[in-house]
Design a protein around this motif. Structure first.
Motif, mmCIF file in Angstrom:
data_model
loop_
_atom_site.group_PDB
_atom_site.id
_atom_site.type_symbol
_atom_site.label_atom_id
_atom_site.label_comp_id
_atom_site.label_asym_id
_atom_site.label_seq_id
_atom_site.Cartn_x
_atom_site.Cartn_y
_atom_site.Cartn_z
ATOM 1 N N ILE A 152 0.835 -1.197 0.000
ATOM 2 C CA ILE A 152 0.000 0.000 0.000
ATOM 3 C C ILE A 152 0.872 1.249 0.000
ATOM 4 C CG2 ILE A 152 -1.917 -1.140 1.201
ATOM 5 C CD1 ILE A 152 -1.000 0.335 3.755
ATOM 6 N N THR A 153 0.241 2.377 -0.223
ATOM 7 C CA THR A 153 0.912 3.668 -0.081
ATOM 8 C C THR A 153 0.222 4.365 1.091
ATOM 9 O OG1 THR A 153 1.325 3.730 -2.457
ATOM 10 C CG2 THR A 153 1.521 5.812 -1.255
ATOM 11 N N PRO A 154 0.834 4.322 2.281
ATOM 12 C CA PRO A 154 0.175 4.859 3.484
ATOM 13 C C PRO A 154 -0.184 6.330 3.360
ATOM 14 C CG PRO A 154 2.115 3.582 4.068
ATOM 15 C CD PRO A 154 2.150 3.770 2.579
ATOM 16 N N TRP A 155 -1.236 6.691 4.033
ATOM 17 C CA TRP A 155 -1.706 8.071 4.112
ATOM 18 C C TRP A 155 -1.332 8.657 5.463
ATOM 19 C CZ3 TRP A 155 -7.527 8.317 2.342
ATOM 20 C CH2 TRP A 155 -7.586 8.232 0.947
ATOM 21 N N GLU A 156 -1.374 9.982 5.528
ATOM 22 C CA GLU A 156 -1.253 10.677 6.798
ATOM 23 C C GLU A 156 -2.627 10.729 7.457
ATOM 24 O OE1 GLU A 156 0.566 14.498 6.256
ATOM 25 O OE2 GLU A 156 2.240 13.645 5.124
ATOM 26 N N ARG A 157 -2.637 10.984 8.752
ATOM 27 C CA ARG A 157 -3.894 11.042 9.504
ATOM 28 C C ARG A 157 -4.893 12.018 8.859
ATOM 29 N NH1 ARG A 157 -6.106 9.978 14.580
ATOM 30 N NH2 ARG A 157 -4.207 8.979 15.271
ATOM 31 N N THR A 158 -4.399 13.173 8.421
ATOM 32 C CA THR A 158 -5.312 14.174 7.849
ATOM 33 C C THR A 158 -5.996 13.667 6.582
ATOM 34 O OG1 THR A 158 -3.451 15.221 6.725
ATOM 35 C CG2 THR A 158 -4.137 16.182 8.835
ATOM 36 N N GLN A 159 -5.319 12.824 5.813
ATOM 37 C CA GLN A 159 -5.949 12.250 4.624
ATOM 38 C C GLN A 159 -7.077 11.311 5.018
ATOM 39 O OE1 GLN A 159 -1.951 11.084 3.060
ATOM 40 N NE2 GLN A 159 -2.847 11.680 1.085
ATOM 41 N N HIS A 160 -6.856 10.502 6.046
ATOM 42 C CA HIS A 160 -7.912 9.612 6.527
ATOM 43 C C HIS A 160 -9.061 10.411 7.127
ATOM 44 C CE1 HIS A 160 -6.216 5.673 5.769
ATOM 45 N NE2 HIS A 160 -5.039 6.129 6.188
ATOM 46 N N GLU A 161 -8.741 11.462 7.876
ATOM 47 C CA GLU A 161 -9.792 12.307 8.444
ATOM 48 C C GLU A 161 -10.678 12.877 7.338
ATOM 49 O OE1 GLU A 161 -7.704 15.252 10.743
ATOM 50 O OE2 GLU A 161 -7.321 13.856 12.404
ATOM 51 N N GLY A 162 -10.048 13.322 6.265
ATOM 52 C CA GLY A 162 -10.808 13.837 5.134
ATOM 53 C C GLY A 162 -11.695 12.784 4.515
ATOM 54 N N ALA A 163 -11.174 11.568 4.382
ATOM 55 C CA ALA A 163 -11.964 10.482 3.789
ATOM 56 C C ALA A 163 -13.139 10.094 4.686
ATOM 57 C CB ALA A 163 -11.072 9.271 3.527
ATOM 58 N N VAL A 164 -12.968 10.202 5.991
ATOM 59 C CA VAL A 164 -14.064 9.903 6.921
ATOM 60 C C VAL A 164 -15.154 10.977 6.801
ATOM 61 C CG1 VAL A 164 -14.670 9.807 9.383
ATOM 62 C CG2 VAL A 164 -12.665 8.565 8.544
ATOM 63 N N ARG A 165 -14.760 12.201 6.605
ATOM 64 C CA ARG A 165 -15.702 13.331 6.619
ATOM 65 C C ARG A 165 -16.306 13.681 5.266
ATOM 66 N NH1 ARG A 165 -11.756 16.345 10.600
ATOM 67 N NH2 ARG A 165 -12.854 16.020 12.554
ATOM 68 N N PHE A 166 -15.547 13.503 4.174
ATOM 69 C CA PHE A 166 -15.973 13.983 2.864
ATOM 70 C C PHE A 166 -16.931 12.985 2.216
ATOM 71 C CE2 PHE A 166 -14.994 14.979 -1.709
ATOM 72 C CZ PHE A 166 -15.572 16.238 -1.705
ATOM 73 N N PRO A 167 -18.105 13.426 1.759
ATOM 74 C CA PRO A 167 -19.124 12.499 1.258
ATOM 75 C C PRO A 167 -18.764 11.753 -0.023
ATOM 76 C CG PRO A 167 -19.962 14.773 1.294
ATOM 77 C CD PRO A 167 -18.575 14.800 1.839
#
Length: 179
Positions: free
Chosen positions: A34-49
Motif C-alpha cells: 500500500i501507499t500509506p496516508w497521513e492522519r489528515t488524509q484519513h480524516e478527510g476520507a471519513v468526513r468527505f461524502p
C-alpha cells in the motif's frame, strides 16, 4: 453496517478508529502493498461524502481486522475506486468476503457504472483475488509510486483493473455474485 454470511462486517470508520487504521498501514506485513496516508488524509476520507471509509470487522464480536476506502462515490461518471483494502487476517476468505460486499455496495447501493482499483505488480495474492472476482486488467502504470522503504528509492508499478456494471450483472445472473 453491512454484513455477509461469512461474518465480515463493514462499519463506517469513526475518527476514534484512526489510530487503528494508521497502525494497520504501518504494519510491516501490509506496508509493501500500500501507499500509506497521513492522519489528515484519513480524516478527510471519513468526513468527505465522496468517500466511504469502513472498518472491517470479523468474528463473534466487533474485532477490527482491517479497513477499506472507496472514492468517487458521488462521481457523475459513476466510476467508483476501491482506493484501499487492507485485511490483516489472511487465508480465511475475509478479503474475498469483504470485496464481494464492496462490489455489491458499489453497483447496487451507489449505482456505479465502473468499479475500479489499482494493485502493485508484486502483490500477486491480491491480483489473483481481483482476477477471480471478475476484475479485468486495463493496463499498467509503470514505476509511478515512489517507495522509500530502503536506502535507495524504488519505484513500484501499478496494474489498473475494473469491473463494469454489465459484467457484474452477468456474474449475478451466473450465480457468481449475491442477488
Amino acid at each position: 453496517m453491512s454484513e455477509s454470511c461469512t461474518g465480515v462486517r463493514l462499519r463506517p470508520t469513526m475518527l476514534s478508529d484512526l489510530d487503528f487504521v494508521l497502525t494497520v498501514e504501518q504494519d510491516p506485513a501490509c506496508r509493501p502493498y500500500i501507499t500509506p496516508w497521513e492522519r489528515t488524509q484519513h480524516e478527510g476520507a471519513v468526513r468527505f461524502p465522496d468517500f466511504r471509509h469502513f472498518i472491517v470487522e470479523a468474528g463473534a464480536g466487533t474485532q477490527a481486522v482491517g479497513f477499506v476506502i472507496l472514492q468517487g462515490c458521488r462521481s457523475r461518471h459513476r466510476s467508483i475506486e476501491l482506493k484501499r483494502m487492507v485485511v490483516m487476517t489472511q487465508g480465511r476468505g475475509l478479503g474475498r468476503a469483504c470485496l464481494r460486499q464492496l462490489k455489491q455496495m458499489a453497483f447496487r447501493d451507489l449505482h456505479a457504472h465502473r468499479f475500479w482499483l489499482d494493485v502493485k505488480t508484486h502483490n500477486v495474492r491480491a491480483k489473483a483475488l481481483y482476477d477471480s472476482e471478475g476484475f479485468v486488467e486495463e493496463g499498467r502504470l509503470r514505476e509511478c509510486v515512489r517507495n522509500e522503504e530502503g536506502s535507495e528509492p524504488v519505484y513500484d508499478s501499478l496494474i489498473v483493473m475494473s469491473l463494469l456494471e454489465a459484467e457484474y450483472a452477468v456474474r449475478r445472473q451466473a450465480g457468481q455474485e449475491a442477488a
